[in-house]
Design a protein around this motif. Structure first.
Motif, PDB file in Angstrom:
ATOM      1  N   UNK A  75       0.855  -1.212  -0.023  1.00 14.24           N
ATOM      2  CA  UNK A  75      -0.100   0.021  -0.026  1.00 14.24           C
ATOM      3  C   UNK A  75       0.822   1.178   0.147  1.00 14.24           C
ATOM      4  N   UNK A  76       2.020   1.062   0.656  1.00 16.86           N
ATOM      5  CA  UNK A  76       2.908   2.300   0.614  1.00 16.86           C
ATOM      6  C   UNK A  76       3.494   2.531  -0.807  1.00 16.86           C
ATOM      7  N   UNK A  77       3.713   1.432  -1.535  1.00 15.16           N
ATOM      8  CA  UNK A  77       4.266   1.664  -2.690  1.00 15.16           C
ATOM      9  C   UNK A  77       3.279   2.209  -3.942  1.00 15.16           C
ATOM     10  N   UNK A  78       1.984   1.786  -3.590  1.00 21.08           N
ATOM     11  CA  UNK A  78       0.792   2.386  -4.162  1.00 21.08           C
ATOM     12  C   UNK A  78       0.665   3.936  -3.749  1.00 21.08           C
ATOM     13  N   UNK A  79       0.916   4.180  -2.729  1.00 21.54           N
ATOM     14  CA  UNK A  79       0.797   5.624  -2.217  1.00 21.54           C
ATOM     15  C   UNK A  79       1.791   6.468  -3.054  1.00 21.54           C
ATOM     16  N   UNK A  80       3.215   6.231  -2.990  1.00 14.91           N
ATOM     17  CA  UNK A  80       4.306   6.867  -3.424  1.00 14.91           C
ATOM     18  C   UNK A  80       3.989   6.999  -4.926  1.00 14.91           C
ATOM     19  N   UNK A  81       3.104   5.965  -5.569  1.00 18.07           N
ATOM     20  CA  UNK A  81       3.185   6.216  -7.174  1.00 18.07           C
ATOM     21  C   UNK A  81       1.965   7.104  -7.199  1.00 18.07           C
ATOM     22  N   UNK A  82       1.186   7.274  -6.365  1.00 16.37           N
ATOM     23  CA  UNK A  82      -0.053   8.443  -6.820  1.00 16.37           C
ATOM     24  C   UNK A  82       0.445   9.641  -6.134  1.00 16.37           C
ATOM     25  N   UNK A  84       4.023  11.122  -5.301  1.00 18.74           N
ATOM     26  CA  UNK A  84       5.279  11.188  -5.268  1.00 18.74           C
ATOM     27  C   UNK A  84       5.878  12.322  -4.235  1.00 18.74           C
ATOM     28  N   UNK A  85       5.019  13.228  -3.891  1.00 16.97           N
ATOM     29  CA  UNK A  85       5.611  14.219  -2.933  1.00 16.97           C
ATOM     30  C   UNK A  85       5.689  13.712  -1.563  1.00 16.97           C
ATOM     31  N   UNK A  86       5.280  12.480  -1.303  1.00 16.69           N
ATOM     32  CA  UNK A  86       5.386  11.821   0.033  1.00 16.69           C
ATOM     33  C   UNK A  86       6.478  11.238   0.249  1.00 16.69           C
ATOM     34  N   UNK A  87       7.388  11.092  -0.804  1.00 18.78           N
ATOM     35  CA  UNK A  87       8.653  10.226  -0.694  1.00 18.78           C
ATOM     36  C   UNK A  87       9.527  10.502   0.216  1.00 18.78           C
ATOM     37  N   UNK A  88       9.616  12.001   0.349  1.00 17.87           N
ATOM     38  CA  UNK A  88      10.716  12.547   1.513  1.00 17.87           C
ATOM     39  C   UNK A  88      10.161  12.032   2.937  1.00 17.87           C
ATOM     40  N   UNK A  89       8.937  11.924   3.171  1.00 17.46           N
ATOM     41  CA  UNK A  89       8.497  11.563   4.622  1.00 17.46           C
ATOM     42  C   UNK A  89       8.663   9.998   4.644  1.00 17.46           C
ATOM     43  N   UNK A  90       8.359   9.245   3.259  1.00 22.15           N
ATOM     44  CA  UNK A  90       8.873   7.867   3.382  1.00 22.15           C
ATOM     45  C   UNK A  90      10.170   7.508   3.920  1.00 22.15           C
ATOM     46  N   UNK A  91      11.166   8.292   3.054  1.00 21.41           N
ATOM     47  CA  UNK A  91      12.542   8.088   3.427  1.00 21.41           C
ATOM     48  C   UNK A  91      12.938   8.516   4.751  1.00 21.41           C
ATOM     49  N   UNK A  92      12.336   9.487   5.322  1.00 20.16           N
ATOM     50  CA  UNK A  92      12.653   9.895   6.717  1.00 20.16           C
ATOM     51  C   UNK A  92      12.262   8.725   7.557  1.00 20.16           C
ATOM     52  N   UNK A  93      11.014   8.063   7.477  1.00 18.89           N
ATOM     53  CA  UNK A  93      10.734   6.753   8.118  1.00 18.89           C
ATOM     54  C   UNK A  93      11.601   5.759   7.822  1.00 18.89           C
TER      55      UNK A  93
END
Length: 159
Positions: A75-82, A84-93
Motif C-alpha cells: 500500500x505504501x508503494x501504491x501511495x508513493x506512485x500516486x 510522489x510528494x510523500x517520498x521525502x516522508x517515506x525516506x525519513x521513516x
C-alpha cells in the motif's frame, strides 16, 4: 494482491504487539534493576540481570521483522506512485528505522556483561527510555502515511 496485503498487515500487527510487550517488560525490568542498584548498599537482594542481553537481542530481532514488514507494505508503494510528494516522508521513516535499530544495538552493547563494569544500569535505563520514546513516534509517522494513502484512494474513488 489484497490477500497478501492483508496477510502482511496482520503479521505486522502481530509483530508490533510482541514488540510492545517486550518494550513494557524491558522498561519494567530495567526500572527494578536500577532501584535494586540504588538500594544495593542496604543489602537488598538484587534483580537478576543475566537475561537483559537476550531480551534486548529478541527485541532487536522482532523490530527488524516489523520494519521489514512495514517496508514491503504494497500500500505504501501504491501511495508513493500516486503521491510522489510523500517520498521525502517515506525516506525519513526508513532513516528512522535505521536510527532506532542503531540505538537499540548501543543499548545492547551497554547491557553486555563484558561492558557492565564500565556502565551503570541507570545509564542503560536512560538510553532505553530515550529509545522507547523515539520508537513511539514511529508508528504515528507510518500511520500518517497510511492515512494519506486511504484519503487518496477515497478521493480518487478507489475506496
Amino acid at each position: 494482491m489484497t490477500s497478501s496485503m492483508t496477510t502482511n498487515r496482520n503479521e505486522a500487527l502481530r509483530q508490533r504487539a510482541q514488540v510492545d510487550r517486550l518494550l513494557g517488560d524491558m522498561a519494567e525490568l530495567l526500572a527494578e534493576i536500577v532501584d535494586a542498584e540504588a538500594d544495593a548498599w542496604w543489602h537488598t537482594p538484587t534483580v537478576p540481570t543475566d537475561a537483559i542481553a537476550g531480551r534486548i537481542s529478541e527485541l532487536c530481532s522482532r523490530l527488524r521483522v516489523l520494519f521489514t514488514l512495514e517496508k514491503v507494505d504494497e500500500s505504501l508503494d501504491e501511495l508513493l506512485a500516486t503521491q510522489p510528494g510523500l517520498r521525502g516522508e517515506f525516506e525519513k521513516l526508513c532513516g528512522q528505522r535505521c536510527q532506532l535499530l542503531g540505538l537499540l544495538e548501543e543499548i545492547d552493547e551497554l547491557a553486555d556483561p563484558a561492558a557492565r563494569a564500565a556502565t551503570r544500569w541507570s545509564d542503560v535505563e536512560t538510553r532505553f527510555r530515550c529509545f522507547q520514546q523515539q520508537l513511539s513516534h514511529h508508528p504515528r509517522r507510518h500511520g500518517s502515511l497510511g492515512q494519506s494513502w486511504t484519503l487518496s484512494r477515497f478521493a480518487t474513488g478507489y475506496a
